[in-house]
Design an enzyme around this catalytic site. Structure first.
Site, PDB file in Angstrom:
ATOM      1  N   CYS A 181       0.868  -1.178   0.000  1.00 60.74           N
ATOM      2  CA  CYS A 181       0.000   0.000   0.000  1.00 60.74           C
ATOM      3  C   CYS A 181       0.902   1.224   0.000  1.00 60.74           C
ATOM      4  O   CYS A 181       1.525   1.540   1.008  1.00 60.74           O
ATOM      5  CB  CYS A 181      -0.922   0.019   1.210  1.00 60.74           C
ATOM      6  SG  CYS A 181      -2.019   1.467   1.231  1.00 60.74           S
ATOM      7  N   GLU A 226      -3.361   0.789  -6.492  1.00 60.19           N
ATOM      8  CA  GLU A 226      -2.286  -0.109  -6.903  1.00 60.19           C
ATOM      9  C   GLU A 226      -2.050   0.096  -8.394  1.00 60.19           C
ATOM     10  O   GLU A 226      -2.960   0.475  -9.135  1.00 60.19           O
ATOM     11  CB  GLU A 226      -2.652  -1.577  -6.647  1.00 60.19           C
ATOM     12  CG  GLU A 226      -2.815  -1.961  -5.190  1.00 60.19           C
ATOM     13  CD  GLU A 226      -1.502  -1.968  -4.402  1.00 60.19           C
ATOM     14  OE1 GLU A 226      -0.441  -1.623  -4.979  1.00 60.19           O
ATOM     15  OE2 GLU A 226      -1.540  -2.310  -3.211  1.00 60.19           O
TER      16      GLU A 226
END
Length: 225
Positions: free
Chosen positions: A2, A104
């Site tokens: 993340c 992402e």
């Protein structure tokens, strides 16, 4: 992993999602309105002090004095409880980052396409985190990291790691100072939301610039078509 996420709802929305009845909480209906939260900035962090919930702005990154590299921003759930770097934080610095989704990047051709990942019902998310407590004190670059887990099923096509997202009803026990490190490991395994709880779509590559903010960054983009 993340490396970028969104935290745009209000404090009130996050507290309501937790169902907390802590009367000491500082409520605020004003949206946080951060659609592109990057490492090295301060993020609102839920933590427990003196048996009460607190929401403090804390530096996203962790680099103790002996660490001579860039501060780390994630910790693997499989190794954090026992590793040299993160074991003390797992024992005494468990926290939660309230969020609304994360980004992402997936390799496509010669470039990378960003995706925004969020709960299918658009409800708030609660990322498991660990950091240098107490969180109302300044610790320089000894801030907080987001705990990650392995991705499975369809989500692995985007990235092999993802934030460990806790169920709202597990947050209080995760944060509790009475919860043992061993029990925290069980919570991380048993109370994490599965990949089936999430949805995702491609977004504008403008999210790659940390100076860009705004709701348009989380909206589905035709760039990937």
């Amino acid at each position: 992993m993340c490396g970028r996420f969104a935290q745009y709802r209000s404090r009130d929305d996050y507290f309501d999602a937790l169902g907390s009845d802590d009367e000491t909480l500082v409520y605020d209906p004003e949206p946080v309105a951060r659609y592109n939260v990057a490492p090295g900035t301060r993020v609102l962090l839920l933590n427990m002090r003196d048996e009460h919930l607190h929401l403090d702005p804390v530096y996203w990154g962790y680099g103790p004095e002996w660490w001579h590299k860039q501060p780390l921003i994630n910790a693997r759930s499989e190794t954090a409880p026992t590793g040299r770097m993160f074991k003390p934080l797992w024992q005494h610095g468990r926290a939660v980052v309230p969020a609304d989704g994360w980004f992402e990047w997936k390799k496509e051709g010669t470039g990378k396409q960003p995706f925004f990942i969020y709960h299918k019902t658009r409800e708030p998310l609660f990322f498991a985190a660990i950091g240098k407590a107490p969180f109302d004190k300044e610790h320089g670059q000894e801030g907080v990291v987001i705990v990650t887990a392995a991705s499975n099923r369809g989500m692995v096509d985007i990235h092999d790691r993802r934030p460990l997202v806790l169920r709202a009803d597990a947050v209080a026990e995760w944060l509790s100072e009475e919860t043992s490190p061993e029990r925290a490991q069980q919570i991380a395994e048993e109370a994490a939301l599965p990949e089936s709880a999430f949805a995702w779509h491609p977004v504008s590559k403008k999210v790659g610039n940390i100076h860009n903010q705004g709701k348009e960054l989380i909206e589905e983009s035709a760039e990937a078509e």
